[in-house]
Design an enzyme around this catalytic site. Structure first.
Site, PDB file in Angstrom:
ATOM      1  N   ASP A  50       0.815  -1.214   0.000  1.00 49.08           N
ATOM      2  CA  ASP A  50       0.000   0.000   0.000  1.00 49.08           C
ATOM      3  C   ASP A  50       0.848   1.264   0.000  1.00 49.08           C
ATOM      4  O   ASP A  50       2.068   1.207   0.162  1.00 49.08           O
ATOM      5  CB  ASP A  50      -0.944  -0.003   1.209  1.00 49.08           C
ATOM      6  N   ASN A 118      -7.139  -2.763  14.448  1.00 50.62           N
ATOM      7  CA  ASN A 118      -8.545  -3.029  14.116  1.00 50.62           C
ATOM      8  C   ASN A 118      -8.688  -4.209  13.161  1.00 50.62           C
ATOM      9  O   ASN A 118      -9.741  -4.405  12.565  1.00 50.62           O
ATOM     10  CB  ASN A 118      -9.190  -1.779  13.497  1.00 50.62           C
ATOM     11  N   HIS A 120      -6.941  -4.658  10.363  1.00 48.24           N
ATOM     12  CA  HIS A 120      -6.714  -4.413   8.938  1.00 48.24           C
ATOM     13  C   HIS A 120      -5.466  -5.144   8.444  1.00 48.24           C
ATOM     14  O   HIS A 120      -4.523  -5.387   9.198  1.00 48.24           O
ATOM     15  CB  HIS A 120      -6.685  -2.910   8.599  1.00 48.24           C
ATOM     16  N   GLU A 125      -9.486  -1.821   5.554  1.00 47.37           N
ATOM     17  CA  GLU A 125     -10.087  -1.508   6.846  1.00 47.37           C
ATOM     18  C   GLU A 125     -11.351  -2.346   7.065  1.00 47.37           C
ATOM     19  O   GLU A 125     -11.881  -2.933   6.103  1.00 47.37           O
ATOM     20  CB  GLU A 125     -10.461  -0.019   6.873  1.00 47.37           C
TER      21      GLU A 125
HETATM   22  C1  GLP Z   1       0.014   0.333   8.374  1.00 40.53           C
HETATM   23  C2  GLP Z   1       0.166  -0.522   7.137  1.00 40.53           C
HETATM   24  C3  GLP Z   1      -0.153  -1.961   7.443  1.00 40.53           C
HETATM   25  C4  GLP Z   1       0.558  -2.414   8.678  1.00 40.53           C
HETATM   26  C5  GLP Z   1       0.147  -1.591   9.855  1.00 40.53           C
HETATM   27  C6  GLP Z   1       0.772  -2.001  11.166  1.00 40.53           C
HETATM   28  O1  GLP Z   1      -1.294   0.683   8.656  1.00 40.53           O
HETATM   29  N1  GLP Z   1      -0.645  -0.106   6.074  1.00 40.53           N
HETATM   30  O2  GLP Z   1       0.194  -2.751   6.337  1.00 40.53           O
HETATM   31  O3  GLP Z   1       0.248  -3.752   8.923  1.00 40.53           O
HETATM   32  O4  GLP Z   1       0.549  -0.278   9.531  1.00 40.53           O
HETATM   33  O5  GLP Z   1       1.715  -1.082  11.561  1.00 40.53           O
HETATM   34  P1  GLP Z   1       2.660  -1.191  12.823  1.00 40.53           P
HETATM   35  O6  GLP Z   1       3.580  -2.317  12.556  1.00 40.53           O
HETATM   36  O7  GLP Z   1       3.368   0.127  12.857  1.00 40.53           O
HETATM   37  O8  GLP Z   1       1.779  -1.439  13.984  1.00 40.53           O
END
Ligand code: GLP
Length: 229
Positions: A50, A118, A120, A125
């Site tokens: 993404d 959440n 995702h 989402e």
């Molecule tokens: C972002 C990314 C996700 C990732 C998530 C978790 O939202 N788009 O792909 O899984 O962060 O992030 P963190 O590892 O900082 O908790």
């Protein structure tokens, strides 16, 4: 370390592997370990999950910048083999281009995933269709709040992103999801033991037959039968 080893095994098995990469704080240790392994990624192809809409590649909080800075620049990845949705141009154009690249070079051999609080995956989402391909998405307030720590202010967090859809993610041959910390414990339990539902996008992984989930004890703490350490 375990996650990095699984990726290294994939690259040893097939030097031209197509790998789906993820971002976020959780992945920093994976990229550090892979850099330390001195493995060649020269013949692999990279597709990121993404990117924020509105952040051009050079923006320090873009996922382009994250990947170059934490990984691609260190492991000899040719730029032409590194693909990330373009958050700096018209989203419809960026989505069509990304879909075409995936169609030309897929399927992904190994898709790395993090997990949102959440539930995702990528930026899919709660409510995202399990049939989704690459698309534009609106970030949930929970995600904006969670990712605000990477920006100067939460108002700086982009509200929209381009993400691989759940169908795109499920089309990978192998999936490795890494989650760490108490903040992820509820989402982990729902993903593994919950009923499959679009309210927790990660439950879609129950449909795939080759998923490895790597957890620390805090992230595993809400699983039934898991003794708190
Ligand atoms: C972002 C990314 C996700 C990732 C998530 C978790 O939202 N788009 O792909 O899984 O962060 O992030 P963190 O590892 O900082 O908790």
């Amino acid at each position: 370390m375990h996650t990095a080893t699984l990726i290294a095994e994939q690259v040893h098995l097939k030097s031209s592997s197509v790998i789906g990469w993820a971002t976020g704080g959780t992945m920093l240790g994976v990229y550090r370990s892979l850099r330390d392994m001195n493995l060649s990624f020269q013949h692999t192809r990279a597709f990121n999950l993404d990117e924020y809409i509105g952040l051009p590649a050079a923006h320090p909080q873009s996922y382009h910048h994250y990947m170059r800075h934490n990984f691609f620049d260190h492991v000899g990845m040719p730029e032409a083999q590194c693909h990330i949705p373009d958050g700096g141009c018209d989203p419809e154009h960026a989505i069509a281009k990304y879909e075409a690249l995936l169609a030309a070079h897929g399927p992904i051999d190994l898709q790395l995933l993090g997990l949102g609080k959440n539930g995702h995956i990528g930026f899919n989402e709660p409510g995202a269709s399990f049939n989704g391909t690459v698309h534009k998405t609106v970030l949930s307030p929970t995600t904006i709040e969670a990712n605000a720590r990477y920006f100067e202010a939460s108002t700086d967090v982009p509200r929209e992103a381009i993400t691989m859809g759940i169908k795109t993610i499920l089309s990978a041959r192998k999936i490795v999801l890494l989650a760490c910390g108490h903040a992820k414990a509820d989402a982990v339990a729902e993903m593994i033991e919950g009923v499959m539902s679009i309210t927790c996008p990660a439950t879609a992984l129950q449909l795939h037959d080759d998923v490895t989930i790597v957890l620390d004890s805090a992230a595993a703490s809400e699983l039934q039968g898991c003794e708190p350490s």
